[in-house]
Scaffold this motif. Sequence first.
Motif, mmCIF file in Angstrom:
data_model
loop_
_atom_site.group_PDB
_atom_site.id
_atom_site.type_symbol
_atom_site.label_atom_id
_atom_site.label_comp_id
_atom_site.label_asym_id
_atom_site.label_seq_id
_atom_site.Cartn_x
_atom_site.Cartn_y
_atom_site.Cartn_z
ATOM 1 N N THR A 19 -91.081 -2.246 51.819
ATOM 2 C CA THR A 19 -89.909 -1.312 52.437
ATOM 3 C C THR A 19 -89.755 -0.242 51.785
ATOM 4 O OG1 THR A 19 -88.937 -3.429 53.134
ATOM 5 C CG2 THR A 19 -87.557 -1.296 53.410
ATOM 6 N N LEU A 21 -87.349 2.698 51.015
ATOM 7 C CA LEU A 21 -85.874 2.420 51.078
ATOM 8 C C LEU A 21 -85.446 3.755 51.468
ATOM 9 C CD1 LEU A 21 -84.682 0.153 48.107
ATOM 10 C CD2 LEU A 21 -85.335 -0.459 50.373
ATOM 11 N N THR A 22 -85.874 5.118 50.856
ATOM 12 C CA THR A 22 -85.468 6.182 51.076
ATOM 13 C C THR A 22 -85.332 6.642 52.447
ATOM 14 O OG1 THR A 22 -87.688 7.140 50.370
ATOM 15 C CG2 THR A 22 -85.981 7.109 48.791
ATOM 16 N N THR A 23 -86.462 6.178 53.076
ATOM 17 C CA THR A 23 -86.644 6.609 54.681
ATOM 18 C C THR A 23 -85.763 5.767 55.390
ATOM 19 O OG1 THR A 23 -88.191 4.995 54.823
ATOM 20 C CG2 THR A 23 -89.053 7.053 54.602
ATOM 21 N N THR A 24 -85.395 4.876 55.344
ATOM 22 C CA THR A 24 -84.207 4.044 56.065
ATOM 23 C C THR A 24 -82.818 4.564 55.828
ATOM 24 O OG1 THR A 24 -84.937 2.266 54.556
ATOM 25 C CG2 THR A 24 -85.162 1.830 56.825
ATOM 26 N N THR A 25 -82.468 5.148 54.745
ATOM 27 C CA THR A 25 -81.106 5.646 54.472
ATOM 28 C C THR A 25 -81.024 6.820 55.342
ATOM 29 O OG1 THR A 25 -81.717 6.741 52.465
ATOM 30 C CG2 THR A 25 -80.417 4.583 52.294
ATOM 31 N N GLY A 26 -82.064 7.591 55.276
ATOM 32 C CA GLY A 26 -81.826 8.859 56.115
ATOM 33 C C GLY A 26 -81.000 10.020 55.329
ATOM 34 N N PHE A 29 -77.776 11.793 58.287
ATOM 35 C CA PHE A 29 -76.979 10.669 59.197
ATOM 36 C C PHE A 29 -75.748 11.532 59.957
ATOM 37 C CE2 PHE A 29 -72.965 8.410 59.018
ATOM 38 C CZ PHE A 29 -73.320 7.301 59.892
ATOM 39 N N GLN A 32 -76.578 13.287 63.185
ATOM 40 C CA GLN A 32 -76.999 12.635 64.497
ATOM 41 C C GLN A 32 -75.812 12.419 65.432
ATOM 42 O OE1 GLN A 32 -78.770 9.191 63.002
ATOM 43 N NE2 GLN A 32 -80.511 10.032 62.055
ATOM 44 N N ILE A 33 -74.475 12.445 64.954
ATOM 45 C CA ILE A 33 -73.588 12.371 65.817
ATOM 46 C C ILE A 33 -73.030 13.562 66.433
ATOM 47 C CG2 ILE A 33 -70.978 11.458 65.663
ATOM 48 C CD1 ILE A 33 -71.454 9.900 63.025
ATOM 49 N N ARG B 93 -77.475 0.297 47.277
ATOM 50 C CA ARG B 93 -77.500 1.835 47.586
ATOM 51 C C ARG B 93 -77.390 1.927 49.363
ATOM 52 N NH1 ARG B 93 -80.328 6.838 47.907
ATOM 53 N NH2 ARG B 93 -82.213 5.784 48.107
ATOM 54 N N GLN B 94 -78.349 1.189 49.684
ATOM 55 C CA GLN B 94 -78.449 1.354 51.434
ATOM 56 C C GLN B 94 -76.862 0.570 51.708
ATOM 57 O OE1 GLN B 94 -82.131 -0.440 51.701
ATOM 58 N NE2 GLN B 94 -82.641 1.173 53.299
ATOM 59 N N HIS B 97 -74.440 3.040 51.738
ATOM 60 C CA HIS B 97 -74.466 4.288 52.599
ATOM 61 C C HIS B 97 -73.361 4.488 53.660
ATOM 62 C CE1 HIS B 97 -76.501 7.359 55.078
ATOM 63 N NE2 HIS B 97 -76.928 7.842 53.824
ATOM 64 N N GLN B 176 -76.025 5.664 69.180
ATOM 65 C CA GLN B 176 -75.134 6.668 69.274
ATOM 66 C C GLN B 176 -75.072 7.488 68.065
ATOM 67 O OE1 GLN B 176 -71.811 7.159 71.817
ATOM 68 N NE2 GLN B 176 -72.243 5.244 73.108
ATOM 69 N N GLY B 177 -75.746 6.948 67.149
ATOM 70 C CA GLY B 177 -76.031 7.753 65.755
ATOM 71 C C GLY B 177 -74.713 7.455 65.033
ATOM 72 N N ASP B 180 -76.926 3.988 60.905
ATOM 73 C CA ASP B 180 -78.426 3.887 61.035
ATOM 74 C C ASP B 180 -78.752 2.475 60.601
ATOM 75 O OD1 ASP B 180 -78.836 6.584 60.912
ATOM 76 O OD2 ASP B 180 -78.534 6.924 58.771
ATOM 77 N N ASN B 235 -86.434 4.236 62.454
ATOM 78 C CA ASN B 235 -86.289 4.558 60.931
ATOM 79 C C ASN B 235 -87.301 3.366 60.212
ATOM 80 O OD1 ASN B 235 -84.272 6.410 61.130
ATOM 81 N ND2 ASN B 235 -82.692 5.100 60.950
ATOM 82 N N LYS B 239 -91.745 -1.483 58.251
ATOM 83 C CA LYS B 239 -91.009 -2.826 57.875
ATOM 84 C C LYS B 239 -91.205 -3.819 58.717
ATOM 85 C CE LYS B 239 -86.451 -3.011 56.469
ATOM 86 N NZ LYS B 239 -84.982 -2.540 56.164
#
Lengths: 388, 395
Positions: A19, A21-26, A29, A32-33, B93-94, B97, B176-177, B180, B235, B239
């Motif tokens: 995985t 990790l850096t790409t999933t955290t984005g 964020f 996008q709202i 960390r995730q 977030h 809706q963002g 994530d 995203n 995976k």
Amino acid sequence: MDLEEIVVHLFSPPRNTSTNLTTTTGSNFKSQISNHFMFIHYNNCISTQQTFEKTDLEILHETVDNKLKAIEPSYEGIPPGILRRMGKAVRMGVGCALPALQEASQANGIIIGTANGGMEDCIRFLNQIIDYEEGMLTPGNFVQSTPNAIAAQLGLMTRNKQYNITHVHRGLAFENALLDAMMKLRELPDAIYLLAAVDEISDYNYNIDYLDGWYKKEPVKSKDLYSASTTGSLAGEGAATFIVNNREANAVACIKGIQTLHTTNENTVKQACSEFLSKHLKPGEKPDICITGENGDSRMLKYYSAVESVFDEATTIARFKHMSGEFPTASAIALWLACNLHSLPAHCIKKQGTVKHAENIIIYNHYKGSQHAFIWVQRLEKIKPGLH
Amino acid sequence: MSGILVTGVGIISAIGNSVNENRASLINKVSGISALSLFNTRYAGLRPCGEIKIETEQLKHLLNAFEKGVTRSSLLGLHAFMEAVADAGLSTRQLQHPGTALIGASTVGGMCLTDELYHDANRDDEGSAYLSSYDCASVNLYLQEKFGIGGIVNTINTACSSSANAIMYGARLLQQGYADIAIVGGTDSLAKFTINGFNALHILSPEHCAPFDRDRKGLNLGEAAAFLVLERGENIKGKKVYAQLTGYGNSNDAFHPSSLSDEGDGPYLAMLQALSVAGMEPSAISFINAHGTATENNDIVESEAMIRLFSRVPSFASTKGNTGHTLGAAAAIEAVYSILNLTHQEIYPALNFKNAIEGKGLVPVQEYQKTAVKNVMSNSFGFGGNCSSLIFSTA
């Protein structure tokens, strides 16, 4: 079951270690709202003050034994046979929402926030269990005690078979209900929703929170709440109801943003407040009023001070817990106040700001120092505020 | 609905303490329903339950979770949460977030401590260690604090459909963002409160429950927790993906506080809406993980609603005979089972079925099957008419 196996299983590394990790955290964020504005039309409130029928907030109804109890209407819309069986939370919640559902009979859903629902029924049933040693029990209190009983009763009484949900996330139950309604209106732009919150003081939840140190030990009058230097607050209860949709015409107010966070660090709260403002206000724009949930608990003041420090002399700081008492969904009462600000009385003002309109309002509330929320409300009726 | 993917799963129930153990039990027709042995109630020998045979103190040691006021519901939640998070490979960390949401469901929360709650609520003494742990939100607030979850945190209670709505809310936050990553699920432990409540309603079976059987005698309560990790398709980047959440529906039956209408409008509309969100015809459903509590009312109404919606009712079964009815955790554990149906292309049999309900004639799957499974519908219906349905599809 072999316990060692469980431990190995629980603490073993994930099966897929590739995985990224850096790409999933984005990193984008927040971008996008996109802002979504939700309009409030009809609104209704049953609280510890005179907030229904002839609203009068100038006369402050005082505490009795450190509790602010709701002033309830006669509930003419509820059949007496049904009314008698309702616990207070169900009664207030249903009684507050029914007139709203008459305004919007085709509501596309019923979205309720309540931390505890029918706590009194819950403990009555519990007392039966213990006192009768699990003997022959009647199920009535059990059925009424489930927090979803309020939304369910509303669905039943108005034959509404659509979206029906109950958010119970303690001090953010109402905020999550509000966010749910905002999301629903993005999914179904022509829809209309009933958004409501309710919580009751029962002897039982009062006892639990009293033992846990959340209520004042010495007698305190509502008007002296903010000058007390002791821990704990005054117990409150109430219900507020809003009919929401995407239509600006004839709307009372507009919800322009909401942000919730869980933290016990006041600096994090302060930073979140600054970010919330910079996200929602145009450069140079300043909020007219910040309504805070200051509640007279000396331990909780640091969060309110941190937030107040973000605003300059332009912004009026107002408070409401001396009117509503403290309860998990009290922020719904603040939102109702924001919608009806022309009657905001002098006893709510902590610091008079220089801005004279009452259009852009930030509500900041937290519950027990760990669940925080900011709501940005814009009043649409251009009525001069009654800031004396 | 575009691309809400399941990238991690975790579960603990009466038929196993991990996803793999649960799957093995489902394949081998293992029932976790038994006489209560850890839980003290006068109904211990009279009303069999899906009890997880690990004492609360033992769970604390297993999980190294000794915080003040931690309850069995929170510990079960923690167990499933850690499995799901490890499975999805989420880092600390995730978790911290602001884009990581935690949406859980519970109907019992800390009320599993019925006796402590009684004393605290009636102010019999100085107050126990559990004063902040009784409400439904206590489980998710515990997980939030323990892991520092940085995004939106919520708790939903719509009775027995609670965790379906938690899954739905998490998916919508992703769409809706507002998030994530959404960690979604539910947890409930056995409690005197629910055992006595359901018993007072005369819907607890003295025997092992028999979903969809003509002679069913009611439900068995159970305890469990399950969490799923949901992420948006864009995203994922290589995976492992178990399945997609393609549809969801929520409807209220608006008929009675504790039973469903004969026509089953709530169940029917929830299933219909889930199909509509998924953009599927009824014929696209390969298998239904039915609510199937084995109460007189639920099974006949659910049958009626399935017959109304499907011109040919697909293969269906209920796993309540394995786990008991785990209330606020039910939809979450059955979401995991639906995902297992898809990832392993297999169907798990319903236990204890003998004869079809007269006038309905529906027969659940009774033997383990290896078969093509593309779209699984999972139903959950609760008190207050709160009906929800989810559709999971192959990734």
